[in-house]
Scaffold this active site. Structure first.
Site, mmCIF file in Angstrom:
data_model
loop_
_atom_site.group_PDB
_atom_site.id
_atom_site.type_symbol
_atom_site.label_atom_id
_atom_site.label_comp_id
_atom_site.label_asym_id
_atom_site.label_seq_id
_atom_site.Cartn_x
_atom_site.Cartn_y
_atom_site.Cartn_z
ATOM 1 N N CYS A 55 76.001 -25.899 -13.579
ATOM 2 C CA CYS A 55 75.502 -24.831 -12.654
ATOM 3 C C CYS A 55 74.926 -25.585 -11.552
ATOM 4 O O CYS A 55 73.987 -26.564 -11.683
ATOM 5 C CB CYS A 55 74.467 -23.858 -13.549
ATOM 6 S SG CYS A 55 73.381 -22.711 -12.053
ATOM 7 N N ASP A 62 77.894 -25.001 -18.339
ATOM 8 C CA ASP A 62 78.621 -23.505 -18.274
ATOM 9 C C ASP A 62 80.114 -24.047 -19.171
ATOM 10 O O ASP A 62 80.366 -25.173 -18.854
ATOM 11 C CB ASP A 62 78.982 -23.305 -16.936
ATOM 12 C CG ASP A 62 77.949 -22.636 -16.175
ATOM 13 O OD1 ASP A 62 77.254 -21.901 -16.646
ATOM 14 O OD2 ASP A 62 77.739 -22.998 -15.054
#
Length: 157
Positions: A55, A62
Site C-alpha cells: 500500500c 497487499d
C-alpha cells in the site's frame, strides 16, 4: 539446452541456476520469444496466485491472484521472466488499480499483443476486496471491439 535457448532468441533467465530476485519494480527483466503460430488467434493465460505489493500510504502488504490473458501476435512473454517481474512488485508501493494497469501496459509495450487483459483479485483489507480489470485491443482491428466488449461486460452479475 543452450541450443534450444539460442533458438528462442536470447532468453537468458529460463534454465539459469543463478536466478536473481529483484527487490524493486523491474520491468526490464521481462523477456520475449517468437510466437511459432502467429497466424493462429489463441489465448495464453497465466494465473499468478502469490502476487504481493505494498500500500503506498500505509506500507502494508497487499495480496492478490493476478490473471493475465492475451492473444499473441509475433512475440510472447517468457514465463520465468514474468514470474520475476511480478515478484518485483513485492516492495513496490502502488494502489491495486495502478498495479494492474502498470502490468497491462508493460506487457503491451513488450509484446505488442493483439489483445490483452489483466485482472487482479486482491484479498480483502478492512472488509473490502478490490478487483481491478484492465485490457487493450489493437486499434483498428476486431481486437479493439473485443476489448470494449470485455471491458463493458467484465464481471457483470
Amino acid at each position: 539446452m543452450s541450443r534450444q535457448l539460442e533458438e528462442l532468441g536470447g532468453i537468458t533467465l529460463l534454465g539459469s541456476q543463478k536466478t536473481h530476485y529483484p527487490d524493486q519494480y523491474a520491468p526490464g527483466i521481462l523477456e520475449v520469444f517468437d510466437n511459432k503460430h502467429p497466424g493462429n488467434d489463441y489465448f495464453v493465460k497465466f494465473v499468478c496466485p502469490e502476487f504481493t505489493s505494498l500500500c503506498p500510504i500505509t506500507g502494508q502488504p497487499d495480496f492478490a491472484t493476478i490473471h493475465i490473458r492475451y492473444i499473441p501476435d509475433q512475440k510472447m512473454v517468457e514465463s520465468k521472466s514474468l514470474k520475476l517481474y511480478l515478484f518485483s512488485f513485492r516492495n513496490h508501493g502502488d494502489f491495486h488499480e495502478d498495479c494492474i494497469n502498470i502490468i497491462m501496459k508493460d506487457l503491451t509495450g513488450l509484446m505488442q499483443p493483439k489483445y490483452i487483459e489483466v485482472f487482479g483479485e486482491f484479498t480483502p483489507r478492512g472488509g473490502i476486496a478490490i478487483h481491478p480489470f484492465a485490457n487493450y485491443g489493437r486499434p483498428g482491428t476486431p481486437f479493439e471491439q473485443l476489448a470494449q466488449k470485455r471491458l463493458f461486460e467484465h464481471d457483470m452479475l
